[in-house]
Design an enzyme around this catalytic site. Structure first.
Site, PDB file in Angstrom:
ATOM      1  N   ASP A 140       0.830  -1.208   0.000  1.00 18.00           N
ATOM      2  CA  ASP A 140       0.000   0.000   0.000  1.00 18.00           C
ATOM      3  C   ASP A 140       0.863   1.255   0.000  1.00 18.00           C
ATOM      4  O   ASP A 140       2.070   1.205   0.281  1.00 18.00           O
ATOM      5  CB  ASP A 140      -0.910  -0.037   1.247  1.00 18.00           C
ATOM      6  CG  ASP A 140      -2.224   0.694   1.021  1.00 18.00           C
ATOM      7  OD1 ASP A 140      -2.302   1.521   0.103  1.00 18.00           O
ATOM      8  OD2 ASP A 140      -3.172   0.435   1.787  1.00 18.00           O
TER       9      ASP A 140
ATOM     10  N   ASP B  97     -11.006   2.073  -3.084  1.00 14.38           N
ATOM     11  CA  ASP B  97     -11.554   1.854  -1.744  1.00 14.38           C
ATOM     12  C   ASP B  97     -13.075   1.915  -1.757  1.00 14.38           C
ATOM     13  O   ASP B  97     -13.708   1.641  -0.741  1.00 14.38           O
ATOM     14  CB  ASP B  97     -11.012   2.904  -0.764  1.00 14.38           C
ATOM     15  CG  ASP B  97      -9.649   2.503  -0.203  1.00 14.38           C
ATOM     16  OD1 ASP B  97      -9.275   1.327  -0.341  1.00 14.38           O
ATOM     17  OD2 ASP B  97      -8.970   3.371   0.371  1.00 14.38           O
TER      18      ASP B  97
HETATM   19  C1  GLA Z   1      -5.832   1.940   2.168  1.00 13.85           C
HETATM   20  C2  GLA Z   1      -6.272   0.752   1.346  1.00 13.85           C
HETATM   21  C3  GLA Z   1      -7.301  -0.036   2.109  1.00 13.85           C
HETATM   22  C4  GLA Z   1      -6.729  -0.477   3.429  1.00 13.85           C
HETATM   23  C5  GLA Z   1      -6.257   0.734   4.204  1.00 13.85           C
HETATM   24  C6  GLA Z   1      -5.542   0.325   5.468  1.00 13.85           C
HETATM   25  O1  GLA Z   1      -6.815   2.893   2.271  1.00 13.85           O
HETATM   26  O2  GLA Z   1      -6.765   1.166   0.113  1.00 13.85           O
HETATM   27  O3  GLA Z   1      -7.705  -1.152   1.351  1.00 13.85           O
HETATM   28  O4  GLA Z   1      -5.686  -1.374   3.216  1.00 13.85           O
HETATM   29  O5  GLA Z   1      -5.379   1.524   3.451  1.00 13.85           O
HETATM   30  O6  GLA Z   1      -5.077   1.404   6.179  1.00 13.85           O
END
Ligand code: GLA
Length: 725
Positions: free
Chosen positions: A476, A546
């Site tokens: 990420d 997301d």
């Molecule tokens: C990002 C990702 C999510 C999750 C969060 C965790 O927003 O896109 O899927 O993994 O971080 O903090």
């Protein structure tokens, strides 16, 4: 195929359906054509070029001609061409004039890798060739090598540029585009993929105005706001018909892509690293490699262009063991628990997931340091014993004993101020001494332009991957850059930090992914904030957004599919009411929307009803039967979500033997009109059986008469499979 017509000094790059033509005219490399395939060897300059002298243009060419009005292959700043340059260089004496003349060419079989950068590649036996054309600035000794990768069967051309300092003084590069294209036509439109967090890549199509239009990123990532993709199209081009020229940059940092329409009938398109706040020092003998631009022309509409990008990216950009194989149907705990979990909770979620046939349990954010929220611990990649007393290996073993693999979330490029790492190395983040460091989501960014920082990342992440049976990594990156400075670089090289960061990141990714070839990597950046071909080179899938709402996802996945294949999209079924928009859609539709991508579930399955669990079991089973078709097949977008409440996708296997027809209705209509959807890409002469009903259709009926669709319910969806008899 690459042909050089010695007499006319014309280069003809030919793929199965396109031609790309350049010529050397009075020592200057001109762009002559890119479009439908032409016969090779018979074109002449006179046919390809309308060269006219113009009043009030500087005449740097014989016969009163000017590079300001000629179609240039790689325009530079400082002489007669006053349009947007592809190259801008500052020399030791402060001057900025570059005039490139043709020097030489060579043709190679296959395609050399780009130094330190991701790129498409050729495998032994592929009909891929590379043309390198060298141009020189005789006054400074600067050499520019233009590379063209010609993927014959795949129908794509790639371009990149290497700038070599052959002079005796250092020079500073101020702008190096990866590709520049002078189209001898006006009145074109531009298609691009703007967005934001949770609504990434909503396609927009606008006329190219007189003047200049660009889409770009100055965020240190390709970003959710724009994608490094732009296509020019003729106004009558549709999804199925018409001409479209697509450009996509294999790069994950700052970029610009745009078009400039000028008064003499030329539209200049360009794509490359964003020149704003970019400088690169080139000492004598050094060279600079630009990222690669992938160029795709299709005369079969936007859909035709997408299919070419998809095939190329699936097979000659993505790499590794997971490129061709089916991946994992997974469960992820993020939306089920957020930071609030412990080992028992995860095991409970995993148990249910195993019972419906899922393959992999992914433990998301919150397993390390003392992370209970997003205020701490990034950089401290050791297990949070309060939550996971038996350690990662203990939990992974538990999950393995349930018959599932175990996966883990990391955010390796980041550092929390509240972390042991920050306390030990406060200068390891991007910053400028004496100025505040602006946090975003309470975190700062590690300075990946530094070798020691990259070494730390490689070592620490590798250590965790060795410490437990980890089969999957979600990589990420949850903020964009500010205060872009490095503690190690001298003042005159601070303009290199953005790009050096990308080179450092790519080095980390290359090292880690090649050391753990059995691990499936998925990239992510606050959802789909870094969904680009650079990332896909290292990690064959990306978390698309997301926003997991099924209706919103139709649009996000549609926009993403303009350039990127469904096989590269992480798509999850989540709980209702949906956490981002509050919408309640049936589990069936949520499954059907996610299924063509890399399917996952991101909720606590223990909270579903028995009927819903039956539906999930069915979905996982169906996914395992159809995954290959979705991920290796050709996508035909039969109806797009921006046209109305009905979206239809069709996936056709490369041998045309199998097809999946995916229908989604987001809004019922009273007394709905008749609607027929014509299929595409099938064998017209063959017969196909609808596997659910047993009904037999001819390919021609399916393609020319179509299937009736009834829009009689909100959130209705179906996937119908047709098999050739
Ligand atoms: C990002 C990702 C999510 C999750 C969060 C965790 O927003 O896109 O899927 O993994 O971080 O903090």
């Amino acid at each position: 195929m690459i042909c050089y017509n010695e007499q006319e000094k014309i280069f003809h790059l030919k793929t199965c359906r396109t031609s790309y033509i350049m010529g050397v005219y009075e020592n200057t490399l001109l762009h002559l054509y890119w479009g439908d395939a032409l016969e090779t060897g018979c074109e002449t300059f006179a046919q390809m070029l309308q060269a006219r002298g113009r009043s009030f243009c500087a005449t740097d060419m014989p016969d009163g001609l000017s590079t300001d009005t000629l179609p240039m292959e790689f325009p530079t700043f400082g002489s007669a061409d006053l349009r947007t340059p592809a190259l801008h260089v500052r020399y030791a004496d402060g001057s900025r004039i570059t005039r490139l003349t043709y020097d030489s060419y060579r043709i190679l079989d296959g395609k050399p890798a780009l130094e330190r950068l991701p790129a498409t590649y050729a495998e032994a036996g592929d009909d891929v060739q590379t043309l390198e054309i060298t141009l020189c600035d005789t006054y400074s000794g600067l050499r520019v090598v233009l590379s063209y990768g010609v993927f014959h069967t795949m129908d794509a051309i790639t371009r990149s540029v290497r700038v070599e300092n052959g002079g005796s003084d250092s020079v500073t590069l101020l702008n190096v585009m990866s590709a520049c294209l002078d189209f001898q036509q006006l009145g074109m439109e531009m298609l691009h993929l703007p967005g934001a967090w949770a609504r990434e890549r909503f396609p927009e199509r606008v006329p190219v105005m007189r003047g200049k239009m660009t889409v770009d990123s100055l965020r240190g990532a390709s970003s959710a706001l724009h994608n490094p993709f732009a296509a020019l199209l003729e106004p009558d081009t549709t999804e199925r018909h018409g001409r479209v020229w697509g450009m996509n940059l294999v790069y994950s940092g700052n970029f610009t892509a745009g078009a400039e329409a000028e008064p003499y009938g030329c539209t200049r398109a360009f794509i490359g690293i964003h020149p704003f706040d970019f400088t690169w020092n080139l000492a004598p003998g050094e060279s600079f490699q630009s990222p690669e631009a992938v160029l795709v022309f299709s005369a079969n509409g936007i859909g035709g262009m997408s299919r070419i990008f998809h095939r190329l990216y699936r097979t000659r950009l993505c790499r590794g063991a997971f490129r061709d194989s089916e991946r994992y149907a997974l469960i992820n705990n993020w939306e089920a628990t957020y930071f609030n979990f412990n080992s028992d909770k995860i095991a409970h979620i995993a148990e249910k997931a195993a019972s419906v046939g899922l393959d992999l349990m992914v433990l998301d954010d919150g397993w390390f340091g003392h992370r209970d929220n997003d205020h701490s611990s990034l950089g401290d990649w050791y297990v949070y014993k309060k939550k996971l007393p038996e350690g990662l290996d203990g939990l992974a073993e538990k999950v393995n004993n349930m018959g599932m693999r175990f996966g883990l979330w990391f955010e390796p490029e980041m550092i929390s101020e509240d972390s042991d790492l920050y306390r030990a190395h406060p200068d390891w983040c991007l910053h400028v001494a004496g100025r505040p460091r602006t946090p975003s989501r309470n975190q700062l960014i590690l300075d990946l332009s530094r070798k020691d920082v990259c070494d730390y990342i490689i070592e620490t992440i590798s250590g965790v991957l060795k410490s437990a049976p980890i089969a999957y990594v979600k990589w990420d990156m949850n903020r964009n850059m500010s205060e872009v400075g490095s503690a190690l670089l001298p003042a005159e090289q601070q303009g290199e930090v953005y790009h050096r960061y990308m080179l450092g990141l790519y080095r980390c990714l290359e090292a880690i992914t090649s050391a753990f070839p059995q691990v499936l990597f998925e990239s992510c950046s606050g959802g789909g904030g870094r969904f680009d071909p650079g990332m896909l080179y290292y990690m064959p899938q990306t978390w698309t957004s997301d926003d997991t709402d099924a209706v919103e996802r139709l649009m996000i996945q549609y926009g993403t599919s303009i350039c990127y294949p469904y096989s590269s999209m992480g798509c999850h079924v989540s709980a209702v009411p949906n956490h981002q928009v509050g919408r309640v859609t049936p589990i069936r539709m949520r499954g059907h929307v996610a299924m063509p991508g890399q399917l996952g579930y991101e909720l606590d399955l223990n909270k579903l009803t028995d009927d819903e669990i039956e539906e999930v079991k069915q979905q996982v089973k169906e996914y395992k039967q159809l995954g290959e078709l979705f991920h290796q097949g050709d996508l035909y977008r039969l109806k797009n979500p921006d046209e109305g409440p009905v979206t239809v996708l069709l996936f056709v296997s490369p041998d045309q033997c199998k097809a999946a027809f995916c229908l989604y209705v987001t809004k019922a209509m009273a007394n709905a009109p008749h609607l027929r959807i014509r299929l595409d890409g099938l064998d017209a002469t063959a017969q196909y059986r609808d596997t659910a009903t047993g009904e037999i259709y001819s390919g021609s009926v399916l393609m020319h008469v179509g299937l009736p669709c009834i829009c009689d319910a909100d959130y209705k969806s179906e996937i119908r499979v047709f098999e050739k008899l």
